[in-house]
Design an enzyme around this catalytic site. Structure first.
Site, short mmCIF file in Angstrom:
data_model
loop_
_atom_site.label_atom_id
_atom_site.label_comp_id
_atom_site.label_asym_id
_atom_site.label_seq_id
_atom_site.Cartn_x
_atom_site.Cartn_y
_atom_site.Cartn_z
N GLN A 218 -11.24 -0.96 0.62
CA GLN A 218 -11.70 -2.27 1.06
C GLN A 218 -12.60 -2.17 2.28
OE1 GLN A 218 -7.57 -4.48 0.09
NE2 GLN A 218 -9.08 -5.80 1.04
N ARG B 14 -1.33 -5.74 -6.26
CA ARG B 14 -1.21 -5.05 -4.96
C ARG B 14 -1.82 -5.90 -3.86
NH1 ARG B 14 -4.65 -1.31 -2.12
NH2 ARG B 14 -3.51 0.36 -1.03
N HIS C 193 -0.91 -0.33 5.49
CA HIS C 193 -0.40 1.03 5.68
C HIS C 193 0.57 1.17 6.85
CE1 HIS C 193 -3.20 2.09 2.58
NE2 HIS C 193 -4.21 1.63 3.29
N GLN D 71 2.06 4.84 -0.12
CA GLN D 71 0.75 4.66 0.50
C GLN D 71 0.61 3.30 1.17
OE1 GLN D 71 -2.57 2.82 -1.07
NE2 GLN D 71 -3.54 4.75 -1.65
#
Length: 320
Positions: free
Chosen positions: A12, A118, A202, A251
């Site tokens: 992104q 996601r 993250h 991740q």
């Protein structure tokens, strides 16, 4: 000496309205790929990518399928033109899913639907304004990590993207990130600045999204990739489907170790890195990680031609 080819896929931030327009005018497989994605998603993805507005494309549940589809479209053009076969692949964050699709570990339609989920799960995990991210430039990793530990107090803030030597992104609760920015500046960072994002990717705040993603993955078929794919969480090639799945889940709340991924690929013979996707963020990072490696970003007919020539020359492949 013949070198190995690595294909890399951006995450992104690389998206822009109008991306891949020239490539689509030259190669019909680009539009065909977007049509497949649109069918899987239930809306016209190409229209959003070409017409915007920016707010629609930048909504994370749209950005992620759009970038994955762009990368897959470029990979399909590469194959159509009989570009050199890669020996390895890697992607940054969302780009890891692009690598999984292009390597055959995950079907395209399932990949598109999975990254939309996601994106939705990431947005839902942390209310708007609660989380933040910031880029820290010119400070070594250990100093950034120490600043995050000291700034956390009762909140969450951590180094989450090890992008290149001297470039680390941090994420967590807004107040903790603000404190960490000040501590990084005091420690000698050249720059420490907030990033215009709505999701603190993250870090531990993404665990609820990871749990949702893990649940969704139970009904998705994964296979071992036909090319070596280096995963973000450990810069290693998974040896089992279970390890591959686990790496994708973790991740979301563990750091992207991009510097380690590039170094691992170089150690395994990669001398040419071709970035498949809009922009050239990873190509720029890689120049700071592996200065002797060759790299080009592919996102229009001219860069495609240049990358094909570079790859064939470096890999000693004859023109088809």
């Amino acid at each position: 000496m013949t070198q190995s080819l690595a294909l890399i896929f951006p995450g992104q931030g690389s998206q822009q309205v109008g991306m891949l327009r020239e490539l689509a005018e030259r190669y019909s497989v680009v539009r065909t790929t977007f049509d497949e994605a649109s069918e899987a998603l239930g809306y016209d993805l190409w229209h959003v990518v070409q017409e915007g507005p920016d707010e629609a494309l930048n909504a994370t549940a749209c950005t992620q399928p759009a970038l994955l589809t762009s990368s897959v479209a470029i990979w399909r053009v590469w194959q159509e033109l009989e570009g050199p076969r890669p020996h390895m692949m890697a992607g940054h964050s969302l780009g890891e899913y692009s690598a999984m699709v292009c390597s055959g570990a995950l079907s395209f339609a399932e990949g598109v639907r999975l990254v939309r989920l996601r994106g939705e799960a990431m947005q839902a995990a942390v209310p708007q304004g609660v989380g933040a991210m910031a880029a820290v430039l010119g400070l070594d990793d250990a100093a950034v990590e120490a600043a995050c530990r000291d700034a956390a107090e009762n909140g969450v803030v951590a180094a989450v993207n090890y992008n290149s030597p001297g470039q680390v992104v941090i994420a967590g609760h807004q107040a903790a990130v603000d404190r960490a920015i000040v501590l990084c500046q005091e420690a000698g960072a050249k720059r420490a600045m907030p990033l215009p994002v709505s999701v603190p990717s993250h870090c531990e705040l993404m665990r609820p999204a990871a749990e949702q993603l893990e649940s969704a993955m139970e009904s998705v078929e994964f296979r071992l990739p036909r090319y070596s794919v280096y995963q973000n969480v450990n810069a290693e090639v998974p040896q089992s489907v279970a390890a591959l799945r686990q790496g994708l889940v973790e991740q979301l709340y563990r750091p992207v170790r991009w510097t380690d991924c590039v170094n691992a690929m170089a150690a395994d013979g990669a001398g040419v890195f071709v970035e498949c996707g809009p922009g050239k963020v990873l190509t720029g990072l890689n120049k700071r990680i592996q200065r002797q490696a060759k790299g080009l970003a592919v996102n229009d007919p001219d860069t495609l031609t240049a990358a094909l020539e570079l790859s064939r020359e470096a890999l000693d492949v004859q023109e088809p």
